[in-house]
Design an enzyme around this catalytic site. Structure first.
Site, mmCIF file in Angstrom:
data_model
loop_
_atom_site.group_PDB
_atom_site.id
_atom_site.type_symbol
_atom_site.label_atom_id
_atom_site.label_comp_id
_atom_site.label_asym_id
_atom_site.label_seq_id
_atom_site.Cartn_x
_atom_site.Cartn_y
_atom_site.Cartn_z
ATOM 1 N N CYS A 104 8.712 7.971 33.941
ATOM 2 C CA CYS A 104 9.710 7.417 33.024
ATOM 3 C C CYS A 104 10.947 8.305 32.878
ATOM 4 O O CYS A 104 12.070 7.808 32.815
ATOM 5 C CB CYS A 104 9.087 7.159 31.651
ATOM 6 S SG CYS A 104 8.137 8.527 30.971
ATOM 7 N N GLY A 135 5.936 7.847 25.612
ATOM 8 C CA GLY A 135 5.770 8.280 26.988
ATOM 9 C C GLY A 135 4.434 8.943 27.258
ATOM 10 O O GLY A 135 3.987 9.045 28.396
ATOM 11 N N SER A 141 -14.945 -2.654 28.843
ATOM 12 C CA SER A 141 -14.242 -3.851 28.377
ATOM 13 C C SER A 141 -14.650 -5.098 29.134
ATOM 14 O O SER A 141 -14.468 -6.213 28.642
ATOM 15 C CB SER A 141 -12.731 -3.660 28.551
ATOM 16 O OG SER A 141 -12.277 -2.597 27.752
ATOM 17 N N SER A 152 -11.900 -1.125 32.343
ATOM 18 C CA SER A 152 -13.131 -0.374 32.603
ATOM 19 C C SER A 152 -14.352 -1.249 32.320
ATOM 20 O O SER A 152 -14.253 -2.305 31.694
ATOM 21 C CB SER A 152 -13.166 0.850 31.707
ATOM 22 O OG SER A 152 -13.375 0.432 30.371
ATOM 23 N N LEU A 194 -3.192 1.636 35.466
ATOM 24 C CA LEU A 194 -4.401 2.473 35.397
ATOM 25 C C LEU A 194 -4.065 3.931 35.108
ATOM 26 O O LEU A 194 -2.994 4.430 35.474
ATOM 27 C CB LEU A 194 -5.156 2.388 36.726
ATOM 28 C CG LEU A 194 -5.822 1.028 37.028
ATOM 29 C CD1 LEU A 194 -6.231 0.963 38.496
ATOM 30 C CD2 LEU A 194 -7.042 0.834 36.114
ATOM 31 N N ASP A 195 -4.999 4.626 34.494
ATOM 32 C CA ASP A 195 -4.866 6.070 34.325
ATOM 33 C C ASP A 195 -5.041 6.763 35.666
ATOM 34 O O ASP A 195 -5.784 6.297 36.538
ATOM 35 C CB ASP A 195 -5.943 6.577 33.352
ATOM 36 C CG ASP A 195 -5.616 6.218 31.910
ATOM 37 O OD1 ASP A 195 -4.432 5.976 31.605
ATOM 38 O OD2 ASP A 195 -6.552 6.180 31.095
ATOM 39 N N HIS A 242 13.888 7.591 26.092
ATOM 40 C CA HIS A 242 14.098 8.980 26.479
ATOM 41 C C HIS A 242 15.602 9.244 26.556
ATOM 42 O O HIS A 242 16.328 8.519 27.240
ATOM 43 C CB HIS A 242 13.489 9.259 27.853
ATOM 44 C CG HIS A 242 11.998 9.248 27.896
ATOM 45 N ND1 HIS A 242 11.200 9.224 26.778
ATOM 46 C CD2 HIS A 242 11.136 9.296 28.957
ATOM 47 C CE1 HIS A 242 9.925 9.242 27.144
ATOM 48 N NE2 HIS A 242 9.863 9.276 28.452
ATOM 49 N N GLY A 289 -4.834 -0.841 28.332
ATOM 50 C CA GLY A 289 -4.074 0.362 27.981
ATOM 51 C C GLY A 289 -2.644 0.046 27.573
ATOM 52 O O GLY A 289 -2.223 -1.112 27.555
ATOM 53 N N THR A 290 -1.916 1.079 27.258
ATOM 54 C CA THR A 290 -0.544 0.913 26.775
ATOM 55 C C THR A 290 0.341 0.225 27.804
ATOM 56 O O THR A 290 1.050 -0.739 27.499
ATOM 57 C CB THR A 290 0.061 2.291 26.445
ATOM 58 O OG1 THR A 290 -0.792 2.939 25.518
ATOM 59 C CG2 THR A 290 1.436 2.139 25.846
ATOM 60 N N VAL A 291 0.303 0.709 29.042
ATOM 61 C CA VAL A 291 1.160 0.112 30.066
ATOM 62 C C VAL A 291 0.671 -1.289 30.399
ATOM 63 O O VAL A 291 1.462 -2.218 30.586
ATOM 64 C CB VAL A 291 1.206 1.014 31.316
ATOM 65 C CG1 VAL A 291 2.022 0.357 32.431
ATOM 66 C CG2 VAL A 291 1.802 2.376 30.966
#
Lengths: 371, 371, 371, 371
Positions: free
Chosen positions: C159, C191, C46, C43, C90-91, C260, C19-21
């Site tokens: 954030c 974000g 993957s 997951s 993780l989400d 931000h 993921g992005t993070v």
């Protein structure tokens, strides 16, 4: 490796130091292994002020400490007498006279301005391709009376020309002359300098016109890709004359900050033409003399070839190798000409200051400039 | 004028009414002189809800009062039995079966989906150009057993095809067949529907790839610009076969909300080719049959030719004539082919719902649909 | 300096690595002086693939060589048994159970997810401010039976909270409790993760709403700025209770990629309040324990104070110190509360992965994690 | 209805006709029911040219036919002697002298410039709120010797002031004086005119500063929301003095083309304050005198209140009612003051030319201007 004894340094100046290109020169020179910023020149309005006060700094990185407190001078050779090299980010309306004066004063001038690009004795050098054109410098010097010993002018190409001409040169080296080439550009706003485009003109918009840009691509490409003819001891640029090359450019401005994207289609003289896979391999295999000879700012990959179907993209690829190479993708057959592809080059790096600096590094390596 | 008695109205339905294209259909139909929104269809998830609750409305204009309280139905013909026409803004994954079922149920279907565009009996109509292709409808109806009396399907073209094909048709009408054509597009994000492109992918960026788009332009253009051949009483699209036309498209996504800009270069069969001025005049003079015959949504200028060097621009020109025509500018010579120019078409107007509606108006004028 | 013997390294894992993070964790860890990427979790979709194949890489820098060929695992502790630390990107829909399982398996979890932020035994740590809250870890471990020896969870803040809370903490340290605080944010699209906001929603637009964001700022700030109360040997977060602090946040999304920007106004308990100049000096003088104790990713300037009237700006300031500090400008009097200023924090650096990593560095320095 | 006999028309002029605001005046006046464009004024550089040649037209709609061929004049009263009204879109550096000269020449001047906004005898009128302030005109005229009969100046407010002051006025009418108000703006680039902001400064960026803007909001709001005091027959603006009102504004520029978005928080004098629901109802119920008295450009909804959680948004809401009203959403409690909400106003419509025109319509209705 790069022709300088270890630890040896070369003092350099920057003309037009407060402008957009000048700021890029300063950022690059501040981290350079052997060039040292010694003097900064700008208009009389800025002269006498410390650089940090004179410049409206618009870069993402802060002003380098090496430059902050240097007192800006007017662009007169006497203020740069300790420099071996000056880099010029001057505007075209003043660059002609000033650069000529610096050459006259025996300084090596590496210029991003357009004024001398069409001069028959000044090389127009994209450092990943045609550094061999520096061989005309001796003739440029001999024209003066008395002949110049150290002074000369080298220009680099327009940003949109630079991006496209690198893969074209690689293709010609591998497959022989290109016969025709269609180019449609999508150019970043930073290419217009500062203040450049009003935001009202480009946000949520495309402007399908950039004054003079199509002519630059069509003309400069011929000079860069062409060779040097010699007759009776006199050298001249042959403008790709032995294999006439037709180029048609369409230039557009898009709301992108940095990185020119160009859709290119070419037809080769060779029949049958190379396949997309052969083209991909030739582009990837291409190596610049500047890199081979150890110019420290030359990128390892003059052309990086992407395999993903949606690359290159300016936002994702413009910082690769500090923007010193170009990115190519989507190499495929063209139903009208032979092969088409997308090229993306960082207009403020290889498209501007970075090219001047590699050109100067190459000149040092070749002994054209003395430390 | 438009073939309907004064005040006579035609009840219509919209399939895929909650989607992006469906919303545009509703906006246009709400102000239409003789089409009246009678039924709205969407997925079973929306069925049973009032339209204002079912749709995530994303248009600049508010939901028209005519549509707000209509209860959305599933896309089954029985719910549209009072309609003479349905407009389809369905997604391609469901459009095929649903549109076939509506045709079978004797409804006239005007579709923006791609499913039937390549069907040899379904006309692919850009209403400013090839409304003559509607003549194949009788054959489409005859294929069914028993033959259909009122049901048929008409599709319109992909948005990027639509913009470029209008000036190409005008040029062929004036100067005879085009031999080859290079097209580089800079397409708006609204062309990808909603949610479409993630903002992270397109802000400050160009994406030089749109899946399937280049093939659509290269194929659809041949069907649209081609004629209809007839042999033994059977009609077929000739795909421009008598004068083979090579088309090469390069498609890019740019951070523009609405309006596709395309750089186009053409080579004519005719030698010598027309001059830029002749091309300008031919484009400006071109008139669509749809406008001549009084289709109320057809624009007065099928092609509007700009004289300013930096037009058309999507932000300034996309709303001209409610986006129902296309804008052309920068007509000039091409050093590789003959003539090059820039065309801009509103992808959500003439590039989508507006085309379907003019097609339907034309069908009414021609008596192919009964009130 | 950083509590590790020279050359000693600590093996770490990344959860949610595709993921992005997760991608940001990998970029930062690839250049880390003592953390070494050892395992990557994602997951089951993957799992089993090499990282370079599993991830849709969306970063400006290329995939680090250390990660390219690591085979992605499912997020189960047994695959990370050689790691001392796992970083979680993780989400929220899966982070709760997985992070708990890793803690149970005696791994130190540094999480960017929101699931445990409100847990009364889990510290919510902005590493430039409240690393002292790590002292609650022993209590977190003691709650398990048998008590955990090495496993624990530390979270970092949202954030938009992170950016504003750094100057607020600096002000409270210098001038005592703040009584009320108004915050209006202008938040970058990154974000929202990927795909995040559809481009149609944010190009040429402001969206004055981010689900749950205002509540996060208003609640998290109290936990972070508050102290730890101890009664009968039991520690608890006091939520700034001794000096009730009223916070009102208004959150907006703007078409900015990274960084931000927040307009902040505060009222102090102290009367008279400090002057703008005193505030500026206090912010500039503020030093984080993380930096003092040698955490290698902690920025020299926790708060950098700009003097120019139009700074900070996200595009110009987000990369300063690799985005690990925050930038403040426009410190001036407020006619309603006492003092107002602008703060800008890089949401994908100090606002996300960078915070987790400094937290982990601090835990290493403090001996809470063993190499 | 609007105080003019049917079909009666009033000749008007536009000063600063080639600029951004001037272009908007021309678009609006071209479709006006009783104002007729009679003369256009600009700098001596444009004087003598047809308007279509003199103006660099930057509007989405084409130049109205009524204006195309009018020969532009210098801004001298003798060229406007047949006009009853002039609308001024002049730049502040010339507006003062020119507007004074036109008033002296007995013309009614409705100005968008800032020069006379702080004049104690010139009303600063947001037409949806304080048209009652036009009552000071007689005093303005009496100050001259000999007293003016028809000449006067009326100004409208700054664009960011205009948006916020409409809901504030509605709230004061319903709930009595507001005691304090915090405003954070996110302003569109069109507010800076043309060329305005360089694109390099605002693409992918926020600029948290607009020179002089915060002071304008804080000062203008007091004049507009205040009443008119009368003592010894002399009227003066009371600047909301009976109930001191503290206003704190923070102004930001964002990459939006049109429409200023503002986050507003207010504290009422009244205890307990109204609930969010009461506020919503009061805003929705508010009606302007301009609309009630039939000014044709006055919007039906001075304030439109959105129920969706993510509205208003500039791109979706700026064209509602041709931008003549303001949009409010997210009315909710504030933890620091009482109530907070988001307001969006079209800066180039109600924030500029539209306000001047409604002010003039109101003056006509009230008999202050004769046809």
């Amino acid at each position: 490796m790069h022709g300088l004894q270890d630890g040896k340094q070369i003092k350099v100046g920057v003309l037009g130091a407060t402008g957009t290109v000048g700021q890029r020169f300063i950022l690059l020179l501040a981290e350079h292994p052997f060039f040292v910023i010694h003097a900064l020149g700008a208009s009389s309005r800025s002269a006498g002020k410390q650089y940090a006060k004179a410049a409206t700094w618009k870069q993402v990185k802060p002003i380098p400490s090496q430059a902050r407190e240097i007192v800006v001078q007017e662009c007169k050779p006497e203020h740069f007498s300790e420099c071996a090299i000056v880099f010029s980010g001057l505007d075209a309306d003043v660059a002609g006279d000033i650069e000529a004066a610096f050459r006259e004063a025996e300084l090596a001038v590496f210029s991003n301005a357009k004024n001398f690009r069409r001069d028959p004795h000044v090389p127009l050098v994209v450092p990943l391709i045609n550094t061999s054109h520096l061989s005309i410098i001796s003739q440029q010097q001999a024209l003066h009376s008395p002949p110049l010993k150290k002074g000369f002018i080298v220009t680099n190409a327009n940003c949109s020309t630079t991006a496209v001409v690198v893969p074209l040169a690689a293709l010609e080296r591998a497959f022989g002359p290109i016969e025709s080439c269609m180019i449609t550009t999508m150019q970043a706003i930073s290419g217009a300098g500062y203040p450049g485009l009003p935001s009202m003109d480009i946000l949520d918009n495309v402007v399908p016109y950039i004054s003079g840009e199509e002519e630059k691509i069509e003309w400069e490409t011929l000079k860069i890709l062409g060779g040097i003819a010699e007759e009776d001891g006199t050298k001249s640029f042959d403008m790709h004359a032995r294999h006439p090359l037709r180029i048609s450019a369409s230039c557009n401005r898009v709301p992108v900050i940095e990185g020119h994207t160009e859709c290119v289609s070419v037809r080769f003289t060779r029949r049958p033409p190379p396949s997309p896979q052969q083209v991909r391999e030739a582009l990837q295999a291409y190596t610049s003399d500047a890199y081979t000879l150890g110019c420290p700012s030359a990128p390892r990959h003059a052309v990086f070839v992407h395999e993903e179907p949606d690359r290159p993209q300016p936002r994702l690829d413009r910082d690769f190798q500090q923007g010193a190479g170009v990115s190519v993708g989507r190499v495929r057959q063209c139903r009208v000409l032979d092969i088409k592809f997308v090229v993306m080059g960082n207009n403020v790096a290889i498209g501007a200051a970075t090219s001047s600096i590699i050109n100067a590094e190459f000149a040092v390596v070749k002994g054209l400039v003395q430390a």
